[in-house]
Design an enzyme around this catalytic site. Structure first.
Site, PDB file in Angstrom:
ATOM      1  CD  GLN A  29      -1.301  -3.457  -4.066  1.00 39.40           C
ATOM      2  OE1 GLN A  29      -1.978  -2.499  -4.000  1.00 39.40           O
ATOM      3  NE2 GLN A  29      -2.052  -4.687  -3.953  1.00 39.40           N
ATOM      4  N   GLY A  72      -8.269   0.200  -5.624  1.00 41.15           N
ATOM      5  CA  GLY A  72      -7.145   1.100  -5.246  1.00 41.15           C
ATOM      6  C   GLY A  72      -5.957   0.246  -5.279  1.00 41.15           C
ATOM      7  CG  HIS A 123      -0.366  -1.993   0.322  1.00 37.56           C
ATOM      8  ND1 HIS A 123      -0.176  -3.491   0.479  1.00 37.56           N
ATOM      9  CD2 HIS A 123      -1.747  -2.082  -0.446  1.00 37.56           C
ATOM     10  CE1 HIS A 123      -0.905  -4.203   0.012  1.00 37.56           C
ATOM     11  NE2 HIS A 123      -2.153  -3.316  -0.304  1.00 37.56           N
ATOM     12  CB  CYS A 137      -5.230  -7.112  -0.842  1.00 38.55           C
ATOM     13  SG  CYS A 137      -3.650  -6.190  -1.202  1.00 38.55           S
ATOM     14  CG  LEU A 138      -5.520  -5.777  -6.664  1.00 42.41           C
ATOM     15  CD1 LEU A 138      -5.039  -4.645  -7.794  1.00 42.41           C
ATOM     16  CD2 LEU A 138      -6.740  -6.385  -7.342  1.00 42.41           C
ATOM     17  CG  HIS A 197      -6.345  -1.903   1.562  1.00 41.61           C
ATOM     18  ND1 HIS A 197      -6.641  -2.979   2.046  1.00 41.61           N
ATOM     19  CD2 HIS A 197      -5.249  -2.353   0.572  1.00 41.61           C
ATOM     20  CE1 HIS A 197      -6.233  -4.020   1.259  1.00 41.61           C
ATOM     21  NE2 HIS A 197      -5.311  -3.408   0.366  1.00 41.61           N
ATOM     22  CD  GLU A 198      -4.555   0.593  -1.774  1.00 40.82           C
ATOM     23  OE1 GLU A 198      -3.439   0.016  -1.957  1.00 40.82           O
ATOM     24  OE2 GLU A 198      -5.693   0.101  -2.367  1.00 40.82           O
TER      25      GLU A 198
HETATM   26 NI    NI Z   1      -4.168  -4.133  -1.121  1.00 41.86          NI
END
Ligand code: NI
Length: 171
Positions: free
Chosen positions: A51, A46, A145, A99-100, A141-142
């Site tokens: 991000q 995702g 963000h 998470c990236l 989660h997204e």
């Molecule tokens: Ni993330």
């Protein structure tokens, strides 16, 4: 891929409330393509626009089994513009997340078992969909963000936070 492509925790763009998308035009489609490419290169399930330094309410959910998430269901990537959480289960489930934007850490996070998501597609058409389990987890989660949070903000003292190598050893 340059490391600077993906905003890292602490970056102001990850702490901001992202702006709603108003124009469903070519620049939006180009942004979605860029997000998809970066997510795939980074092996993510995702991604959210902040991000990649775009403070807009755009997320992609793309669950598939991987070394990190062997039990993840396979799905066609879903692009959600202006996503909203309109209903959710009372039942919460604990599960591991990475998470990236949070390199080398895994945390145990409590999420709703299912959610009812409302969103628009890349042409602006409205949709509603019930998401469950791991896919619901990615959505939550997204969505975080877009509201200035990472999973680190969702971890309480009694929940585990491990480095990726510790996590791989214990799983
Ligand atoms: Ni993330």
């Amino acid at each position: 891929m340059e490391a600077s492509t993906i905003a890292q925790v602490g970056a102001p763009v990850l702490q901001a409330v992202a702006e709603p998308v108003l124009q469903f035009d070519e620049p939006l489609h180009a942004l979605v393509e860029r997000m998809q490419m970066i997510m795939q290169e980074a092996n993510g399930v995702g991604i959210a626009a902040p991000q990649i330094f775009e403070s807009l309410r755009v997320i992609i959910i793309a669950s598939r089994p991987s070394e990190r998430y062997p039990d993840a269901p396979m799905m066609a990537p879903m692009v959600l513009i202006n996503p909203e959480l309109i209903a959710y289960s009372e039942e919460m489930v604990l599960g591991w997340e990475g998470c990236l934007s949070v390199p080398d850490l895994r945390g145990e996070v409590k999420r709703h078992q299912w959610v009812l998501a409302k969103y628009q597609d890349i042409y602006g058409q409205p949709h509603q969909q019930k998401l469950q389990g791991f896919v619901a987890r990615i959505f939550q989660h997204e969505l975080d963000h877009l509201n200035g949070y990472t999973f680190l903000d969702r971890i309480s003292d009694e929940q585990a936070l491990l480095t990726t190598s510790e996590w791989l050893q214990q799983s």
